[in-house]
Design a protein around this motif. Structure first.
Motif, short mmCIF file in Angstrom:
data_model
loop_
_atom_site.label_atom_id
_atom_site.label_comp_id
_atom_site.label_asym_id
_atom_site.label_seq_id
_atom_site.Cartn_x
_atom_site.Cartn_y
_atom_site.Cartn_z
N UNK A 1 78.12 70.53 12.73
CA UNK A 1 78.23 69.52 11.66
C UNK A 1 77.56 68.22 12.08
N UNK A 2 77.84 67.77 13.29
CA UNK A 2 77.22 66.53 13.77
C UNK A 2 75.71 66.68 13.87
N UNK A 3 75.25 67.82 14.37
CA UNK A 3 73.79 68.06 14.42
C UNK A 3 73.18 67.96 13.03
N UNK A 4 73.81 68.61 12.04
CA UNK A 4 73.27 68.62 10.68
C UNK A 4 73.29 67.23 10.06
N UNK A 5 74.33 66.46 10.34
CA UNK A 5 74.41 65.10 9.78
C UNK A 5 73.30 64.21 10.33
N UNK A 6 72.95 64.36 11.62
CA UNK A 6 71.83 63.61 12.18
C UNK A 6 70.50 64.12 11.62
N UNK A 7 70.37 65.44 11.51
CA UNK A 7 69.14 65.99 10.96
C UNK A 7 68.93 65.57 9.51
N UNK B 1 66.46 62.63 11.72
CA UNK B 1 66.44 62.49 13.18
C UNK B 1 66.41 63.87 13.80
N UNK B 2 65.58 64.04 14.84
CA UNK B 2 65.43 65.33 15.50
C UNK B 2 66.60 65.54 16.46
N UNK B 3 67.61 66.28 16.02
CA UNK B 3 68.81 66.50 16.81
C UNK B 3 68.97 67.98 17.11
N UNK B 4 69.19 68.33 18.37
CA UNK B 4 69.41 69.72 18.74
C UNK B 4 70.68 69.82 19.58
N UNK C 1 73.05 73.17 33.31
CA UNK C 1 71.85 72.37 33.48
C UNK C 1 71.75 71.32 32.38
N UNK C 2 72.17 71.68 31.17
CA UNK C 2 72.20 70.74 30.06
C UNK C 2 73.63 70.25 29.89
N UNK C 3 73.93 69.12 30.50
CA UNK C 3 75.30 68.61 30.52
C UNK C 3 75.73 68.07 29.17
N UNK C 4 74.81 67.44 28.41
CA UNK C 4 75.15 66.83 27.13
C UNK C 4 75.39 67.89 26.07
N UNK C 5 76.17 67.54 25.03
CA UNK C 5 76.47 68.48 23.95
C UNK C 5 75.33 68.58 22.95
N UNK C 6 74.62 67.47 22.73
CA UNK C 6 73.48 67.45 21.80
C UNK C 6 72.54 66.35 22.26
N UNK C 7 71.38 66.27 21.62
CA UNK C 7 70.42 65.23 22.01
C UNK C 7 69.52 64.90 20.83
N UNK C 8 69.18 63.61 20.69
CA UNK C 8 68.19 63.13 19.74
C UNK C 8 66.88 62.95 20.49
#
Length: 543
Positions: free
Chosen positions: A394-400, A404-407, A415-422
């Motif tokens: 949901x958060x990814x889609x709201x940024x997209x 905004x390029x959110x994945x 290796x990828x500690x963060x949950x998402x990134x812009x």
């Protein structure tokens, strides 16, 4: 026998250590022994092999933690702070939180330090739900020590302390107390050999005599520092002599009702809360002005006695008592003055097709007769029970939706500690997401994780990133204690130069509604420089 850890006998230094630890760690959700060690090393308060600072940590570190000098010193400090009720264990072993009493200890002025510490000392009691001990003693040790010295000709030696009051099974059993007095008089009259009695005790408990003596270093230091006793020489023996003030305090304590765990079951919850509350409110006062309840004085401290969960969930007094003074709760500040990051908006050149989520927002807006407040409130309510599996997308889609390029990161990827990134061509903003299923409000832990996210990407260079770009936290609601959270964010910025910004769900939903109606999105410049709480600068709606 009651065993007190021995990190040292300088009580003033002991207070400096606690205030240092509190100032460094109080905003964390919990902390451990390594956090304590790092705090002390940072301030140069511990040494190892002649080194201080980071070199001391390197010199001290052992594969076997039981042989690590700094780790063991931190462990002893933590044990004593637990005895005092200043820190409490969490559900995870060797993880701790500061109690409200600990907060007061850190804030106590130097001119009142003795009053405060005396009350914390008298509060120490066994058994204690927050301390695991091997012995079965039921004892309030410092009250008993004062009483014993007073009734044994106003003096006591270290060895008598070991064999007598610190070894009592039940200090409310007057018969046992009288037998202990007679026993010590036999030692003094040489009817019994004190050396042989120590050897017998050492053999029975399988503890060396030197270790016994180490257990008394803190009690002896406290008795002298508090002004209750003073050094005296009797023949060749060094003893502690009760002062006039110590006699006064001992007599005063005998007038108090001493509440232990068995007595708690006889109290109603309201009475228990009232006594607990008053014990905290009076913790900075001298004992003669200590808490009164229904014209009766009590010796009781919830932080020395009750289970940590009972304090948090039942009595609600771990930092949550509110009153009219700044001593107990100084966080009720005017939140309108809290620092916010104001987001400028810019037009998006290419209008994208509406996603299903944007269509849903659009329909909700029209059904609510173009009421923004009602639309945002109803939308937010729909997501209140979402867990990670639904909230993260949901958060990814709201940024997209706002161009905004959110994945999302791969679940389980270390290796990828963060949950998402812009991401842009030359920069990126990591996002720590907290679903309402995890926590309804953003916690200090999430802020710390956002800091870690930024540091890891800077170190591993997994994405293009600039040091002065923010690291985001996105949650369902803003933190309950915004002022403390902001202080934590400011501390991280001042120490590490890293910005941390926070979005709640409603603000992101509002950005989607703005985009839907005006084709505007936040500028990358203001979004990537966020620090604090997100607020939309270009207010285009009149709610």
């Amino acid at each position: 026998m009651i065993r007190f850890p021995n990190p040292g006998s300088d009580i003033d230094y002991f207070l400096v250590v606690f205030k240092t630890i509190f100032n460094n760690l109080s905003l964390l959700e919990y902390f451990d022994l390594d956090d304590i060690s790092r705090s002390l090393i940072k301030k140069g308060l511990v040494s190892s092999s002649g080194y201080i600072g980071q070199e001391a940590l390197i010199a001290s570190t052992r594969k076997d933690r039981s042989r690590d000098p700094i780790f063991n010193q931190s462990k002893m400090y933590a044990e004593l702070f637990r005895h005092l009720g200043w820190i409490l264990p969490t559900s995870r072993k060797l993880n701790f939180q500061f109690s409200l009493l600990g907060k007061l200890a850190a804030e106590t002025r130097e001119d009142n330090a003795k009053n405060f510490l005396r009350n914390s000392i008298i509060g120490i009691v066994f058994p204690n739900a927050n301390i695991e001990v091997k012995s079965k003693n039921s004892i309030r040790p410092f009250k008993l020590l004062l009483k014993t010295i007073k009734n044994l000709d106003n003096f006591i030696s270290r060895d008598e302390m070991i064999l007598g009051p610190l070894s009592i099974n039940d200090d409310k059993d007057e018969n046992e107390i009288q037998e202990m007095y007679e026993y010590i008089y036999k030692l003094r009259s040489k009817i019994l050999s004190i050396d042989k009695e120590l050897q017998i005790k050492s053999k029975n408990l399988k503890i060396s005599i030197n270790t016994f003596k180490n257990y008394t270093r803190f009690p002896i230091a406290i008795l002298k520092w508090s002004g209750w006793t003073q050094n005296k020489k009797i023949g060749r023996n060094n003893v502690l002599e009760l002062t006039k003030f110590g006699t006064f305090q001992s007599n005063l304590l005998e007038e108090f009702v001493d509440i232990r765990i068995p007595e708690i079951s006889n109290l109603s919850k309201s009475n228990l809360f009232e006594i607990s509350y008053r014990s905290v409110m009076n913790s900075n006062k001298s004992l003669e002005n200590f808490s009164e309840f229904n014209q009766q004085k009590y010796i009781f401290s919830p932080f020395h006695t009750l289970n940590h969960e009972a304090l948090n969930e039942k009595l609600k007094i771990n930092g949550k008592i509110t009153n009219n003074t700044n001593q107990i709760n100084n966080t009720n500040k005017n939140l309108s003055n809290i620092k916010k990051s104001f987001l400028d908006l810019e037009n998006v050149i290419n209008i994208q097709d509406q996603s299903d989520l944007l269509k849903k927002i659009d329909l909700k807006f029209k059904n609510n007769l173009h009421s923004i407040n009602k639309t945002l409130k109803e939308l937010k309510e729909e997501y209140k029970d979402y867990n990670q599996d639904r909230f993260y997308p949901l958060i990814r889609d709201l940024f997209q939706n706002i161009a905004l390029n959110c994945t999302l990161s791969r679940q389980g990827s270390n290796y990828q500690r963060n949950d998402a990134i812009l991401i842009t061509n030359d920069d990126s903003v990591p996002i720590e997401i907290k679903s309402p299923g995890e926590e309804k409000r953003v916690s200090p832990k999430a802020i710390r994780q956002a800091l870690e996210n930024k540091i890891i990407i800077l170190s591993r260079k997994t994405f293009p990133i600039k040091r002065n770009t923010t690291s985001l936290v996105v949650g369902y609601d803003y933190p309950e204690n915004r002022s403390a959270t902001l202080k934590m964010i400011d501390d991280f910025y001042n120490v590490y130069g890293i910005r941390i910004g926070i979005f709640d769900l409603q603000t992101i939903l509002e950005l989607n509604l703005i985009f839907l109606l005006t084709n505007k999105k936040p500028t990358w410049n203001t979004l990537s420089k966020m620090i604090g709480f997100a607020e939309i600068k270009n207010e285009i709606f009149k709610n």
